[in-house]
Structures are given as C-alpha cells and as structure tokens.
Design a protein around this motif. Structure first.
Motif, PDB file in Angstrom:
ATOM      1  N   LEU A   1       0.823  -1.208   0.000  1.00 59.10           N
ATOM      2  CA  LEU A   1       0.000   0.000   0.000  1.00 59.10           C
ATOM      3  C   LEU A   1       0.862   1.265   0.000  1.00 59.10           C
ATOM      4  O   LEU A   1       0.519   2.253  -0.658  1.00 59.10           O
ATOM      5  CB  LEU A   1      -0.945   0.008   1.206  1.00 59.10           C
ATOM      6  N   ALA A   2       1.981   1.219   0.711  1.00 60.32           N
ATOM      7  CA  ALA A   2       2.885   2.370   0.731  1.00 60.32           C
ATOM      8  C   ALA A   2       3.465   2.609  -0.665  1.00 60.32           C
ATOM      9  O   ALA A   2       3.577   3.762  -1.108  1.00 60.32           O
ATOM     10  CB  ALA A   2       3.995   2.161   1.752  1.00 60.32           C
ATOM     11  N   LEU A   3       3.823   1.532  -1.357  1.00 55.23           N
ATOM     12  CA  LEU A   3       4.335   1.685  -2.725  1.00 55.23           C
ATOM     13  C   LEU A   3       3.266   2.255  -3.656  1.00 55.23           C
ATOM     14  O   LEU A   3       3.555   3.140  -4.473  1.00 55.23           O
ATOM     15  CB  LEU A   3       4.835   0.339  -3.255  1.00 55.23           C
ATOM     16  N   ILE A   4       2.053   1.730  -3.549  1.00 57.44           N
ATOM     17  CA  ILE A   4       0.957   2.257  -4.371  1.00 57.44           C
ATOM     18  C   ILE A   4       0.743   3.737  -4.068  1.00 57.44           C
ATOM     19  O   ILE A   4       0.583   4.556  -4.972  1.00 57.44           O
ATOM     20  CB  ILE A   4      -0.334   1.453  -4.142  1.00 57.44           C
ATOM     21  N   ASN A   5       0.758   4.073  -2.790  1.00 55.18           N
ATOM     22  CA  ASN A   5       0.585   5.462  -2.370  1.00 55.18           C
ATOM     23  C   ASN A   5       1.692   6.348  -2.947  1.00 55.18           C
ATOM     24  O   ASN A   5       1.428   7.446  -3.468  1.00 55.18           O
ATOM     25  CB  ASN A   5       0.569   5.556  -0.855  1.00 55.18           C
ATOM     26  N   TYR A   6       2.923   5.859  -2.889  1.00 53.28           N
ATOM     27  CA  TYR A   6       4.051   6.639  -3.396  1.00 53.28           C
ATOM     28  C   TYR A   6       3.949   6.864  -4.903  1.00 53.28           C
ATOM     29  O   TYR A   6       4.168   7.971  -5.397  1.00 53.28           O
ATOM     30  CB  TYR A   6       5.370   5.956  -3.048  1.00 53.28           C
ATOM     31  N   PHE A   7       3.621   5.812  -5.638  1.00 49.52           N
ATOM     32  CA  PHE A   7       3.571   5.937  -7.097  1.00 49.52           C
ATOM     33  C   PHE A   7       2.348   6.712  -7.595  1.00 49.52           C
ATOM     34  O   PHE A   7       2.360   7.219  -8.713  1.00 49.52           O
ATOM     35  CB  PHE A   7       3.632   4.563  -7.766  1.00 49.52           C
ATOM     36  N   THR A   8       1.299   6.798  -6.792  1.00 52.06           N
ATOM     37  CA  THR A   8       0.122   7.540  -7.242  1.00 52.06           C
ATOM     38  C   THR A   8       0.146   9.001  -6.811  1.00 52.06           C
ATOM     39  O   THR A   8      -0.216   9.881  -7.589  1.00 52.06           O
ATOM     40  CB  THR A   8      -1.184   6.889  -6.726  1.00 52.06           C
ATOM     41  N   THR A   9       0.566   9.265  -5.585  1.00 48.44           N
ATOM     42  CA  THR A   9       0.547  10.663  -5.113  1.00 48.44           C
ATOM     43  C   THR A   9       1.906  11.162  -4.657  1.00 48.44           C
ATOM     44  O   THR A   9       2.015  12.320  -4.256  1.00 48.44           O
ATOM     45  CB  THR A   9      -0.452  10.824  -3.936  1.00 48.44           C
ATOM     46  N   GLY A  10       2.915  10.297  -4.672  1.00 49.14           N
ATOM     47  CA  GLY A  10       4.243  10.722  -4.243  1.00 49.14           C
ATOM     48  C   GLY A  10       4.281  11.114  -2.769  1.00 49.14           C
ATOM     49  O   GLY A  10       4.997  12.026  -2.390  1.00 49.14           O
ATOM     50  N   PHE A  11       3.526  10.458  -1.966  1.00 52.13           N
ATOM     51  CA  PHE A  11       3.392  10.742  -0.537  1.00 52.13           C
ATOM     52  C   PHE A  11       2.876  12.148  -0.268  1.00 52.13           C
ATOM     53  O   PHE A  11       3.145  12.728   0.782  1.00 52.13           O
ATOM     54  CB  PHE A  11       4.697  10.512   0.231  1.00 52.13           C
ATOM     55  N   GLY A  12       2.125  12.694  -1.222  1.00 48.58           N
ATOM     56  CA  GLY A  12       1.476  13.982  -0.983  1.00 48.58           C
ATOM     57  C   GLY A  12       0.484  13.861   0.164  1.00 48.58           C
ATOM     58  O   GLY A  12       0.378  14.733   1.020  1.00 48.58           O
ATOM     59  N   TYR A  13      -0.254  12.789   0.168  1.00 45.72           N
ATOM     60  CA  TYR A  13      -1.142  12.452   1.278  1.00 45.72           C
ATOM     61  C   TYR A  13      -0.918  10.973   1.574  1.00 45.72           C
ATOM     62  O   TYR A  13      -1.152  10.121   0.716  1.00 45.72           O
ATOM     63  CB  TYR A  13      -2.611  12.705   0.910  1.00 45.72           C
ATOM     64  N   MET A  14      -0.427  10.669   2.735  1.00 42.96           N
ATOM     65  CA  MET A  14      -0.058   9.285   3.057  1.00 42.96           C
ATOM     66  C   MET A  14      -1.255   8.520   3.625  1.00 42.96           C
ATOM     67  O   MET A  14      -1.338   8.252   4.820  1.00 42.96           O
ATOM     68  CB  MET A  14       1.129   9.282   4.025  1.00 42.96           C
ATOM     69  N   TRP A  15      -2.170   8.151   2.733  1.00 44.25           N
ATOM     70  CA  TRP A  15      -3.392   7.462   3.132  1.00 44.25           C
ATOM     71  C   TRP A  15      -3.138   6.042   3.615  1.00 44.25           C
ATOM     72  O   TRP A  15      -3.938   5.488   4.368  1.00 44.25           O
ATOM     73  CB  TRP A  15      -4.404   7.441   1.997  1.00 44.25           C
ATOM     74  N   PHE A  16      -2.025   5.431   3.232  1.00 44.27           N
ATOM     75  CA  PHE A  16      -1.750   4.052   3.653  1.00 44.27           C
ATOM     76  C   PHE A  16      -1.557   3.956   5.167  1.00 44.27           C
ATOM     77  O   PHE A  16      -1.725   2.882   5.758  1.00 44.27           O
ATOM     78  CB  PHE A  16      -0.522   3.479   2.926  1.00 44.27           C
ATOM     79  N   LEU A  17      -1.232   5.093   5.802  1.00 46.77           N
ATOM     80  CA  LEU A  17      -1.049   5.083   7.253  1.00 46.77           C
ATOM     81  C   LEU A  17      -2.346   4.782   8.004  1.00 46.77           C
ATOM     82  O   LEU A  17      -2.317   4.244   9.104  1.00 46.77           O
ATOM     83  CB  LEU A  17      -0.461   6.411   7.729  1.00 46.77           C
ATOM     84  N   TRP A  18      -3.499   5.112   7.404  1.00 50.03           N
ATOM     85  CA  TRP A  18      -4.777   4.788   8.032  1.00 50.03           C
ATOM     86  C   TRP A  18      -4.944   3.268   8.138  1.00 50.03           C
ATOM     87  O   TRP A  18      -5.363   2.755   9.182  1.00 50.03           O
ATOM     88  CB  TRP A  18      -5.941   5.407   7.263  1.00 50.03           C
ATOM     89  N   ALA A  19      -4.615   2.579   7.066  1.00 47.57           N
ATOM     90  CA  ALA A  19      -4.690   1.116   7.085  1.00 47.57           C
ATOM     91  C   ALA A  19      -3.650   0.535   8.044  1.00 47.57           C
ATOM     92  O   ALA A  19      -3.928  -0.404   8.801  1.00 47.57           O
ATOM     93  CB  ALA A  19      -4.480   0.554   5.686  1.00 47.57           C
ATOM     94  N   ALA A  20      -2.445   1.116   8.037  1.00 51.18           N
ATOM     95  CA  ALA A  20      -1.385   0.643   8.929  1.00 51.18           C
ATOM     96  C   ALA A  20      -1.785   0.827  10.393  1.00 51.18           C
ATOM     97  O   ALA A  20      -1.553  -0.053  11.230  1.00 51.18           O
ATOM     98  CB  ALA A  20      -0.082   1.392   8.642  1.00 51.18           C
ATOM     99  N   PHE A  21      -2.404   1.950  10.702  1.00 52.84           N
ATOM    100  CA  PHE A  21      -2.829   2.218  12.069  1.00 52.84           C
ATOM    101  C   PHE A  21      -3.946   1.259  12.505  1.00 52.84           C
ATOM    102  O   PHE A  21      -3.874   0.655  13.577  1.00 52.84           O
ATOM    103  CB  PHE A  21      -3.299   3.669  12.195  1.00 52.84           C
ATOM    104  N   GLY A  22      -4.951   1.102  11.664  1.00 53.70           N
ATOM    105  CA  GLY A  22      -6.068   0.221  12.014  1.00 53.70           C
ATOM    106  C   GLY A  22      -5.645  -1.220  12.199  1.00 53.70           C
ATOM    107  O   GLY A  22      -5.981  -1.863  13.205  1.00 53.70           O
ATOM    108  N   TRP A  23      -4.907  -1.734  11.242  1.00 58.55           N
ATOM    109  CA  TRP A  23      -4.450  -3.117  11.327  1.00 58.55           C
ATOM    110  C   TRP A  23      -3.418  -3.253  12.445  1.00 58.55           C
ATOM    111  O   TRP A  23      -3.349  -4.283  13.121  1.00 58.55           O
ATOM    112  CB  TRP A  23      -3.866  -3.540   9.998  1.00 58.55           C
ATOM    113  N   GLY A  24      -2.619  -2.217  12.662  1.00 54.40           N
ATOM    114  CA  GLY A  24      -1.613  -2.226  13.726  1.00 54.40           C
ATOM    115  C   GLY A  24      -2.230  -2.401  15.100  1.00 54.40           C
ATOM    116  O   GLY A  24      -1.672  -3.082  15.961  1.00 54.40           O
ATOM    117  N   ILE A  25      -3.396  -1.784  15.316  1.00 54.63           N
ATOM    118  CA  ILE A  25      -4.095  -1.967  16.589  1.00 54.63           C
ATOM    119  C   ILE A  25      -4.451  -3.447  16.774  1.00 54.63           C
ATOM    120  O   ILE A  25      -4.274  -4.013  17.857  1.00 54.63           O
ATOM    121  CB  ILE A  25      -5.359  -1.085  16.656  1.00 54.63           C
ATOM    122  N   GLY A  26      -4.912  -4.067  15.707  1.00 50.45           N
ATOM    123  CA  GLY A  26      -5.215  -5.495  15.770  1.00 50.45           C
ATOM    124  C   GLY A  26      -3.984  -6.336  16.060  1.00 50.45           C
ATOM    125  O   GLY A  26      -4.034  -7.291  16.840  1.00 50.45           O
TER     126      GLY A  26
END
Length: 100
Positions: free
Chosen positions: A37-62
């Motif tokens: 997801l981080a790679l997809i995020n980087y190649f689509t927006t260049g980390f302009g908005y790091m949306w993959f962190l939402w998934a990382a945070f949610g799954w990280g809690i689990g």
C-alpha cells in the motif's frame, strides 16, 4: 498416568505453536500488505497524502492486541492469572470437601 501427562504437555505445546504461527502469519501479512500500500501510495501521489497510514494504524491496533494475547502481556487477566486462580479454586474446593 505418565503417558497422559506427556500427551497433555504435547497438546499444550501444540496449541502454543499454533498461536505463535497465527501471530507471525498475521505479522508477515501486515508487513507485506502495508508495504504494498505504501508503494501504491508513493507511485500515485508521491506521498502527498499518506493514506496508507490509516490502514497501517487500524491493522496495527489489531496486531498489538494479537501480540498481547499471544505473548500473555495482559497484566490483569492473563494466562498466569488464570492459572493462579484455577489453582486457588481447586485448593479451596479440596479443603471444603475434606471436611464433608
């Protein structure tokens, strides 16, 4: 008696290995998927908005809760507490039945 004790130990060890296997499988999936997801995020927006962190945070809690359960890190009602409580109740029951 000794044979059943060995079987009991084997079953507990087997359950423990299964718990560890599930946890490490979950952790491996987390690392691979979040990296993707981080790679997809980087190649689509260049980390302009790091949306993959939402998934990382949610799954990280689990993952954290899974680790707490797997490695018995719960200070209040973990496996050690259960073991002590069971032994205490068994002693109480034995003492109560001794006088009947």
């Amino acid at each position: 008696m000794e044979n059943t004790d060995k079987e009991s130990k084997y079953m507990r060890a087997r359950e423990r290995v299964d718990e560890l296997k599930k946890f490490y499988g979950n952790l491996t999936s987390y690392v691979l998927v979040i990296s993707g997801l981080a790679l997809i995020n980087y190649f689509t927006t260049g980390f302009g908005y790091m949306w993959f962190l939402w998934a990382a945070f949610g799954w990280g809690i689990g993952i954290v809760f899974h680790a707490i359960k797997t490695f018995d890190l719960n200070p209040f009602f973990g496996k050690q507490w259960e073991k002590r409580k069971i032994e205490e109740l068994m002693r109480d029951e034995e003492q109560n039945n001794k006088w009947k």
